[in-house]
Design a protein around this motif. Structure first.
Motif, PDB file in Angstrom:
ATOM      1  N   UNK A  58      -0.141 -17.293   2.931  1.00 53.86           N
ATOM      2  CA  UNK A  58       0.140 -16.818   1.589  1.00 53.86           C
ATOM      3  C   UNK A  58       1.149 -15.674   1.679  1.00 53.86           C
ATOM      4  N   UNK A  59       2.357 -15.880   1.143  1.00 57.66           N
ATOM      5  CA  UNK A  59       3.400 -14.868   1.228  1.00 57.66           C
ATOM      6  C   UNK A  59       3.398 -13.922   0.034  1.00 57.66           C
ATOM      7  N   UNK A  60       2.276 -13.776  -0.626  1.00 55.82           N
ATOM      8  CA  UNK A  60       2.186 -12.803  -1.712  1.00 55.82           C
ATOM      9  C   UNK A  60       2.082 -11.399  -1.115  1.00 55.82           C
ATOM     10  N   UNK A  61       2.203 -10.396  -1.980  1.00 54.88           N
ATOM     11  CA  UNK A  61       2.141  -9.013  -1.513  1.00 54.88           C
ATOM     12  C   UNK A  61       0.803  -8.715  -0.850  1.00 54.88           C
ATOM     13  N   UNK A  62      -0.288  -9.221  -1.421  1.00 52.92           N
ATOM     14  CA  UNK A  62      -1.606  -8.936  -0.846  1.00 52.92           C
ATOM     15  C   UNK A  62      -1.759  -9.576   0.528  1.00 52.92           C
ATOM     16  N   UNK A  63      -1.203 -10.773   0.728  1.00 51.08           N
ATOM     17  CA  UNK A  63      -1.275 -11.400   2.048  1.00 51.08           C
ATOM     18  C   UNK A  63      -0.490 -10.636   3.091  1.00 51.08           C
ATOM     19  N   UNK A  64       0.708 -10.189   2.716  1.00 50.23           N
ATOM     20  CA  UNK A  64       1.536  -9.415   3.649  1.00 50.23           C
ATOM     21  C   UNK A  64       0.883  -8.066   3.929  1.00 50.23           C
ATOM     22  N   UNK A  65       0.361  -7.411   2.886  1.00 47.84           N
ATOM     23  CA  UNK A  65      -0.299  -6.115   3.068  1.00 47.84           C
ATOM     24  C   UNK A  65      -1.515  -6.263   3.988  1.00 47.84           C
ATOM     25  N   UNK A  66      -2.299  -7.307   3.790  1.00 42.90           N
ATOM     26  CA  UNK A  66      -3.482  -7.544   4.620  1.00 42.90           C
ATOM     27  C   UNK A  66      -3.079  -7.762   6.077  1.00 42.90           C
ATOM     28  N   UNK A  67      -2.008  -8.516   6.295  1.00 41.45           N
ATOM     29  CA  UNK A  67      -1.521  -8.752   7.656  1.00 41.45           C
ATOM     30  C   UNK A  67      -1.074  -7.450   8.314  1.00 41.45           C
ATOM     31  N   UNK A  68      -0.324  -6.611   7.588  1.00 42.17           N
ATOM     32  CA  UNK A  68       0.151  -5.352   8.163  1.00 42.17           C
ATOM     33  C   UNK A  68      -1.004  -4.397   8.463  1.00 42.17           C
ATOM     34  N   UNK A  69      -2.004  -4.361   7.588  1.00 39.81           N
ATOM     35  CA  UNK A  69      -3.173  -3.505   7.835  1.00 39.81           C
ATOM     36  C   UNK A  69      -3.945  -3.999   9.063  1.00 39.81           C
ATOM     37  N   UNK A  70      -4.110  -5.322   9.185  1.00 37.31           N
ATOM     38  CA  UNK A  70      -4.781  -5.876  10.368  1.00 37.31           C
ATOM     39  C   UNK A  70      -4.000  -5.567  11.636  1.00 37.31           C
ATOM     40  N   UNK A  71      -2.673  -5.674  11.560  1.00 32.71           N
ATOM     41  CA  UNK A  71      -1.830  -5.372  12.719  1.00 32.71           C
ATOM     42  C   UNK A  71      -1.946  -3.899  13.110  1.00 32.71           C
ATOM     43  N   UNK A  72      -1.941  -3.007  12.105  1.00 31.06           N
ATOM     44  CA  UNK A  72      -2.097  -1.580  12.383  1.00 31.06           C
ATOM     45  C   UNK A  72      -3.465  -1.265  12.971  1.00 31.06           C
TER      46      UNK A  72
END
Length: 121
Positions: free
Chosen positions: A21-35
């Motif tokens: 899912x390339x929505x903002x919430x999907x990208x934000x969730x991915x970046x938070x998981x990566x951090x």
């Protein structure tokens, strides 16, 4: 729960990327998981790396350059203020042990910290 697991290799990873899912919430969730992954693996150094990366991105992008420079300037000033307080406090503790005058300096330093904390509220 991350929608895209970067540790998976192979066709499964490609399928996950296509279905991501390339929505903002999907990208934000991915970046938070990566951090969170980097902080859990490297600890404080991972956190420092994330902060430096965010500041570098803010400074590199022209519309947010002023914000990034202000944030980095404030972080540097805060760091040196903490170092200054540690050095000053250590010197006052040594002076307190050496003389009566030093004991008064430690008392005044404590009062100044209390006044500073009251002003911050």
């Amino acid at each position: 729960m991350s929608l895209f697991d970067p540790t998976t290799i192979g066709t499964n990873a490609l399928d996950q990327f296509r279905d991501w899912d390339f929505s903002f919430t999907g990208i934000w969730e991915y970046l938070v998981d990566l951090g969170a992954y980097h902080v859990s693996e490297q600890g404080v150094w991972g956190l420092i790396g994330i902060v430096v990366l965010i500041l570098a991105i803010l400074i590199a992008y022209p519309p947010t350059r002023y914000l990034g420079s202000q944030l980095s300037s404030n972080l540097i000033q805060s760091f040196f203020s903490i170092i200054n307080l540690l050095v000053l406090g250590t010197g006052l503790v040594i002076a307190a042990g050496a003389s009566r005058l030093g004991q008064g300096a430690v008392r005044n330093f404590g009062r100044s910290l209390v006044d500073w904390a009251r002003k911050r509220k």
